[in-house]
Write a protein that holds these residues in place. Sequence first.
Motif, PDB file in Angstrom:
ATOM      1  N   LEU A 271      -6.191  -5.090  -2.958  1.00 38.34           N
ATOM      2  CA  LEU A 271      -4.899  -5.270  -3.605  1.00 38.34           C
ATOM      3  C   LEU A 271      -4.868  -6.604  -4.299  1.00 38.34           C
ATOM      4  O   LEU A 271      -5.412  -7.599  -3.817  1.00 38.34           O
ATOM      5  CB  LEU A 271      -3.737  -5.215  -2.604  1.00 38.34           C
ATOM      6  CG  LEU A 271      -3.320  -3.823  -2.129  1.00 38.34           C
ATOM      7  CD1 LEU A 271      -4.139  -3.415  -0.921  1.00 38.34           C
ATOM      8  CD2 LEU A 271      -1.831  -3.775  -1.810  1.00 38.34           C
TER       9      LEU A 271
ATOM     10  N   LEU B 158       0.624   0.363  -1.417  1.00 35.45           N
ATOM     11  CA  LEU B 158      -0.383   0.703  -0.418  1.00 35.45           C
ATOM     12  C   LEU B 158      -0.075   2.051   0.232  1.00 35.45           C
ATOM     13  O   LEU B 158      -0.971   2.887   0.416  1.00 35.45           O
ATOM     14  CB  LEU B 158      -0.436  -0.390   0.642  1.00 35.45           C
ATOM     15  CG  LEU B 158      -1.585  -0.328   1.652  1.00 35.45           C
ATOM     16  CD1 LEU B 158      -2.920  -0.518   0.951  1.00 35.45           C
ATOM     17  CD2 LEU B 158      -1.393  -1.389   2.736  1.00 35.45           C
TER      18      LEU B 158
ATOM     19  N   VAL C 117      -3.380  -1.310  -6.249  1.00 35.18           N
ATOM     20  CA  VAL C 117      -4.341  -0.962  -5.204  1.00 35.18           C
ATOM     21  C   VAL C 117      -5.569  -0.391  -5.908  1.00 35.18           C
ATOM     22  O   VAL C 117      -5.460   0.574  -6.674  1.00 35.18           O
ATOM     23  CB  VAL C 117      -3.774   0.074  -4.221  1.00 35.18           C
ATOM     24  CG1 VAL C 117      -4.771   0.345  -3.088  1.00 35.18           C
ATOM     25  CG2 VAL C 117      -2.445  -0.391  -3.650  1.00 35.18           C
TER      26      VAL C 117
ATOM     27  N   VAL D  54      -9.017  -2.927   4.079  1.00 24.69           N
ATOM     28  CA  VAL D  54      -8.139  -3.338   2.968  1.00 24.69           C
ATOM     29  C   VAL D  54      -8.380  -4.825   2.740  1.00 24.69           C
ATOM     30  O   VAL D  54      -8.262  -5.625   3.681  1.00 24.69           O
ATOM     31  CB  VAL D  54      -6.655  -3.072   3.286  1.00 24.69           C
ATOM     32  CG1 VAL D  54      -5.762  -3.787   2.272  1.00 24.69           C
ATOM     33  CG2 VAL D  54      -6.369  -1.575   3.266  1.00 24.69           C
TER      34      VAL D  54
ATOM     35  N   TYR E  46     -10.324  -0.599   0.042  1.00 24.85           N
ATOM     36  CA  TYR E  46      -9.268  -0.741  -0.951  1.00 24.85           C
ATOM     37  C   TYR E  46      -8.993  -2.235  -1.117  1.00 24.85           C
ATOM     38  O   TYR E  46      -9.008  -2.996  -0.143  1.00 24.85           O
ATOM     39  CB  TYR E  46      -7.967  -0.069  -0.514  1.00 24.85           C
ATOM     40  CG  TYR E  46      -7.990   1.450  -0.476  1.00 24.85           C
ATOM     41  CD1 TYR E  46      -9.063   2.172  -0.987  1.00 24.85           C
ATOM     42  CD2 TYR E  46      -6.923   2.162   0.085  1.00 24.85           C
ATOM     43  CE1 TYR E  46      -9.071   3.558  -0.952  1.00 24.85           C
ATOM     44  CE2 TYR E  46      -6.930   3.546   0.125  1.00 24.85           C
ATOM     45  CZ  TYR E  46      -8.002   4.238  -0.393  1.00 24.85           C
ATOM     46  OH  TYR E  46      -8.008   5.604  -0.349  1.00 24.85           O
TER      47      TYR E  46
ATOM     48  N   VAL F 246      -1.131  -2.154   7.434  1.00 29.53           N
ATOM     49  CA  VAL F 246      -2.584  -1.949   7.454  1.00 29.53           C
ATOM     50  C   VAL F 246      -3.086  -1.754   8.881  1.00 29.53           C
ATOM     51  O   VAL F 246      -3.724  -0.745   9.212  1.00 29.53           O
ATOM     52  CB  VAL F 246      -3.310  -3.153   6.808  1.00 29.53           C
ATOM     53  CG1 VAL F 246      -4.822  -2.986   6.916  1.00 29.53           C
ATOM     54  CG2 VAL F 246      -2.892  -3.313   5.341  1.00 29.53           C
TER      55      VAL F 246
END
Length: 219
Positions: free
Chosen positions: A119, A162, A136, A175, A117, A192
């Motif tokens: 951001l 998130l 995201v 992430v 993922y 995270v």
Amino acid sequence: MIDRAHPLPVSRQVELVGISRSSAYYAPRPVSAADLALMRRIDELHLEHPFAGARMLMRLLKREGIVVGRKHVGTLMRKMGIEALYRKPNLSRKHLAHKIWPYLLRDRKIERSSQVYALDTTYVPMAHGFVYLTAVIDWASRRVLAHRVAITMEAEHAVAALEEAFAKYGLPEIVNTDQGSQFTSTVFTDAVLSRGIALSMDGKGSWRDNVLSNDCGAA
């Protein structure tokens, strides 16, 4: 985010969430109509000339009959969260207060959804002002999994987006973010790392930041 009634001092609260102490007491002033129009044009020019800094943007604006000082252009660029893209010295220097995590995606084959993922936060001009969009994105499919719109770039908005992505689509292996303060703050990194997910960060001024910002805008 800051609870003034909490027994923990405000100074410690702002340190934990990764924002400056002055921002906890600052009352934002409305942006003038003239500056809003100028910011919109700067944003357009930045998309056309992403390498242009405040000095070059000042000259481009002057050609259009808009007389504005370089320092004011620089101030508005900082407010918008944009900067010229160019190679800079000391890219590996860490933020004085926050840890910068290494970039983990170099030479890594990303071939399935929910593997990584990413951001990103981008500035969005509006008819009467501007907002920040944090999205995201699933790196493999470029699908926007969750987003938040806010008038400030605080960590809580990134965390909320998130958390929504995690709840809807599950946990990724990695992430990836840029080095923005909303992503290096303790509240975000804890969200995270506490789940056993690896955290990766682009180098400051990386061209990849613009690629993902364009994906956000297209969404």
